[in-house]
Motif scaffolding. Sequence first.
Motif, PDB file in Angstrom:
ATOM      1  N   ALA A 183       0.818  -1.214   0.000  1.00 12.48           N
ATOM      2  CA  ALA A 183       0.000   0.000   0.000  1.00 12.48           C
ATOM      3  C   ALA A 183       0.850   1.261   0.000  1.00 12.48           C
ATOM      4  O   ALA A 183       0.322   2.352  -0.140  1.00 12.48           O
ATOM      5  CB  ALA A 183      -0.910  -0.007   1.218  1.00 12.48           C
ATOM      6  N   GLU A 184       2.149   1.140   0.120  1.00 14.24           N
ATOM      7  CA  GLU A 184       2.996   2.325   0.224  1.00 14.24           C
ATOM      8  C   GLU A 184       3.316   2.981  -1.106  1.00 14.24           C
ATOM      9  O   GLU A 184       3.756   4.114  -1.126  1.00 14.24           O
ATOM     10  CB  GLU A 184       4.294   1.963   0.942  1.00 14.24           C
ATOM     11  N   LYS A 185       3.132   2.290  -2.236  1.00 18.27           N
ATOM     12  CA  LYS A 185       3.472   2.882  -3.528  1.00 18.27           C
ATOM     13  C   LYS A 185       2.418   2.513  -4.573  1.00 18.27           C
ATOM     14  O   LYS A 185       2.665   1.722  -5.462  1.00 18.27           O
ATOM     15  CB  LYS A 185       4.850   2.384  -3.970  1.00 18.27           C
ATOM     16  N   PRO A 186       1.210   3.083  -4.460  1.00 21.41           N
ATOM     17  CA  PRO A 186       0.169   2.732  -5.425  1.00 21.41           C
ATOM     18  C   PRO A 186       0.339   3.474  -6.746  1.00 21.41           C
ATOM     19  O   PRO A 186       0.959   4.535  -6.808  1.00 21.41           O
ATOM     20  CB  PRO A 186      -1.112   3.175  -4.730  1.00 21.41           C
TER      21      PRO A 186
ATOM     22  N   THR B 178      -7.150   6.718 -14.117  1.00 18.84           N
ATOM     23  CA  THR B 178      -8.569   6.769 -14.440  1.00 18.84           C
ATOM     24  C   THR B 178      -8.772   6.275 -15.864  1.00 18.84           C
ATOM     25  O   THR B 178      -8.069   6.716 -16.776  1.00 18.84           O
ATOM     26  CB  THR B 178      -9.105   8.209 -14.315  1.00 18.84           C
ATOM     27  N   LEU B 179      -9.719   5.371 -16.033  1.00 20.24           N
ATOM     28  CA  LEU B 179     -10.093   4.900 -17.367  1.00 20.24           C
ATOM     29  C   LEU B 179     -11.377   5.616 -17.778  1.00 20.24           C
ATOM     30  O   LEU B 179     -12.341   5.652 -17.019  1.00 20.24           O
ATOM     31  CB  LEU B 179     -10.339   3.392 -17.366  1.00 20.24           C
TER      32      LEU B 179
ATOM     33  N   ASP C 117     -12.006   5.321 -11.663  1.00 18.19           N
ATOM     34  CA  ASP C 117     -10.729   5.471 -10.966  1.00 18.19           C
ATOM     35  C   ASP C 117     -10.242   4.115 -10.461  1.00 18.19           C
ATOM     36  O   ASP C 117     -11.042   3.298  -9.985  1.00 18.19           O
ATOM     37  CB  ASP C 117     -10.890   6.411  -9.776  1.00 18.19           C
ATOM     38  N   HIS C 118      -8.937   3.911 -10.555  1.00 20.50           N
ATOM     39  CA  HIS C 118      -8.339   2.645 -10.138  1.00 20.50           C
ATOM     40  C   HIS C 118      -7.051   2.907  -9.375  1.00 20.50           C
ATOM     41  O   HIS C 118      -6.357   3.896  -9.621  1.00 20.50           O
ATOM     42  CB  HIS C 118      -8.040   1.755 -11.348  1.00 20.50           C
ATOM     43  N   ARG C 119      -6.727   2.007  -8.472  1.00 24.64           N
ATOM     44  CA  ARG C 119      -5.477   2.052  -7.703  1.00 24.64           C
ATOM     45  C   ARG C 119      -4.892   0.641  -7.712  1.00 24.64           C
ATOM     46  O   ARG C 119      -5.531  -0.310  -7.295  1.00 24.64           O
ATOM     47  CB  ARG C 119      -5.735   2.507  -6.276  1.00 24.64           C
TER      48      ARG C 119
END
Length: 90
Positions: free
Chosen positions: A22-25, A29-30, A61-63
Amino acid sequence: MGWGWWRAVLTAAWLGGAVGAAEKPVDFTLTAPGQVSLALYDTAGRMVRELRRAEPLPAGDHRVPWDGLDLEGSAVAPGTYVWRLLRTSG
């Protein structure tokens, strides 16, 4: 258009040996749904890690988490990394 490329710079100067996912996502956005491939590259253009390969994703939005590891599971060296995303319809 059936595909699109996006680029952004991720700095990994602070990365050490034990970095949580979780430290470097990677956030993006598509504008339309499609199959997404997402990979990280070093500044010389060498692939460091493939995070997604032809994964179907909806618009929005995506992560995607990145744990700071390379293709072989080793911690990456401090530096600048670029992500590239390809979205194809279907």
